[in-house]
Design an enzyme around this catalytic site. Sequence first.
Site, PDB file in Angstrom:
ATOM      1  N   SER A  35      -3.179  -0.246  14.992  1.00  0.00           N
ATOM      2  CA  SER A  35      -3.728   0.811  15.499  1.00  0.00           C
ATOM      3  C   SER A  35      -4.059   0.778  17.251  1.00  0.00           C
ATOM      4  O   SER A  35      -4.631  -0.375  17.558  1.00  0.00           O
ATOM      5  CB  SER A  35      -4.963   1.239  14.812  1.00  0.00           C
ATOM      6  OG  SER A  35      -6.008   1.975  15.282  1.00  0.00           O
ATOM      7  N   GLY A  42      -0.292   7.858   1.324  1.00  0.00           N
ATOM      8  CA  GLY A  42      -0.525   7.998   2.495  1.00  0.00           C
ATOM      9  C   GLY A  42       0.782   7.637   3.238  1.00  0.00           C
ATOM     10  O   GLY A  42       1.770   8.053   2.767  1.00  0.00           O
ATOM     11  N   ILE A  43       0.554   6.936   4.535  1.00  0.00           N
ATOM     12  CA  ILE A  43       1.894   6.631   5.365  1.00  0.00           C
ATOM     13  C   ILE A  43       2.896   5.779   4.498  1.00  0.00           C
ATOM     14  O   ILE A  43       4.108   6.076   4.471  1.00  0.00           O
ATOM     15  CB  ILE A  43       1.396   5.674   6.556  1.00  0.00           C
ATOM     16  CG1 ILE A  43       0.340   6.867   7.219  1.00  0.00           C
ATOM     17  CG2 ILE A  43       2.570   5.367   7.385  1.00  0.00           C
ATOM     18  CD1 ILE A  43      -0.264   6.064   8.602  1.00  0.00           C
ATOM     19  N   GLY A  44       2.155   4.967   3.918  1.00  0.00           N
ATOM     20  CA  GLY A  44       3.275   4.022   2.907  1.00  0.00           C
ATOM     21  C   GLY A  44       4.161   4.870   1.673  1.00  0.00           C
ATOM     22  O   GLY A  44       5.241   4.353   1.791  1.00  0.00           O
ATOM     23  N   TYR A  49     -12.656  -3.566  11.397  1.00  0.00           N
ATOM     24  CA  TYR A  49     -11.399  -2.928  11.276  1.00  0.00           C
ATOM     25  C   TYR A  49     -10.843  -2.950  12.492  1.00  0.00           C
ATOM     26  O   TYR A  49      -9.470  -3.414  12.661  1.00  0.00           O
ATOM     27  CB  TYR A  49     -11.652  -1.185  11.032  1.00  0.00           C
ATOM     28  CG  TYR A  49     -10.377  -0.607  11.045  1.00  0.00           C
ATOM     29  CD1 TYR A  49      -9.267  -0.712  10.058  1.00  0.00           C
ATOM     30  CD2 TYR A  49     -10.072   0.117  12.381  1.00  0.00           C
ATOM     31  CE1 TYR A  49      -8.204   0.146  10.167  1.00  0.00           C
ATOM     32  CE2 TYR A  49      -8.985   0.851  12.213  1.00  0.00           C
ATOM     33  CZ  TYR A  49      -8.057   0.971  11.264  1.00  0.00           C
ATOM     34  OH  TYR A  49      -7.006   1.793  11.587  1.00  0.00           O
ATOM     35  N   GLY A 101       0.784  -1.421  -0.012  1.00  0.00           N
ATOM     36  CA  GLY A 101       0.117  -0.089  -0.035  1.00  0.00           C
ATOM     37  C   GLY A 101       0.903   1.193   0.049  1.00  0.00           C
ATOM     38  O   GLY A 101       0.370   2.111   0.561  1.00  0.00           O
ATOM     39  N   ALA A 102       1.756   1.062  -0.463  1.00  0.00           N
ATOM     40  CA  ALA A 102       2.858   2.411  -0.674  1.00  0.00           C
ATOM     41  C   ALA A 102       2.803   3.369  -1.834  1.00  0.00           C
ATOM     42  O   ALA A 102       3.517   4.353  -2.128  1.00  0.00           O
ATOM     43  CB  ALA A 102       4.252   1.861  -0.660  1.00  0.00           C
TER      44      ALA A 102
END
Length: 338
Positions: A182, A60-62, A214, A56-57
């Site tokens: 999380s 966002g964070i990735g 989630y 998932g890069a």
Amino acid sequence: MFQAAFNFVCSWFLVPPWSLAGWFVTGCLVWVVNRFRYRWCQSQANMEGKTVVITGANKGIGLETARDLARRGATVIIACRSVIRGTAAKDDILVSGVRGKVEVAELDLSYMASVRKFARMLQGRKVDVLINNAAVADLPHQLTDEGLELTVATNHLGHFLLTHLLMPGLQAACGRVVTLSSVGHTWIKDAKDLDLENDLKFQYTRPLRTLEIYTATKLMNVLFTNELHRKLQGTGVTANCLHPGVVNTDIFNPMTSRVWYGIFIKIYVRFYAKSIAEGAQTSILLAASETLEKVSGKYFDNCKEAECSSLARDEGLAKKLWEISERLVQLQPEEQTI
């Protein structure tokens, strides 16, 4: 005196136009305080010659994690569902100027066939760091063509299988497995909420609570990391997980579409959440820091070790989840690398 103070507070927060000014000033103060409270990775580690896989890069964070590690000289493999979006992310990283290389490969974590196809592409390569970053939240409940619940498959089962398939490369490099969880994992108070008895399908007759699946998958992430750590002792491979913080990414988009709390979420994220760069710091720390080279089986928050929930530390629950996960991803004998 008390009445005067009460009247002042009421006018500051409840009576127009003072209420608008009150909430604006309060929001700004919260934003400023958080900027000082959030920690940044202080490691200057060089990553030249190292290979990093980040799921998932492409955003966002990735993406921010990939950018930082590529600047350090690493070869970063962006693993995401869309090669087009992954290529755009690669171009964005290269334009910013990096010493390392960036590769893009297709990976849909919700389909185990895609995970296996991706792993075959990396067969024979050393993997110094695997960052299990990708996640989805608040999606409608649905089963994939493989009979897996979509959020569970994306957030847990896909990463579970991927870690197994890349383990030979990780062991060859004495690498690191970094999994994003999380603080939401602490919201799960009963093991029954993981739906282990029903193969993690969450097919209840009652309505699902907001973010229920989630937060369950985020507990699965910590349980997986803890069991992975126990199984990897003596191999040289470490496994840690982290809470990146509340980060202003598009993972909140499905939630903001709900009228009854969408406005609140938008305001909360705007003034309280970390920026994407701030949210990536703990991932970067766990991937790069020399001081954490031998640290394993820990949960981190805000660039420091933190305490996970008591349920997340339940060894029996972790073992049971592991066994169910092996069956659900149909782990083959040759894939049992851990």
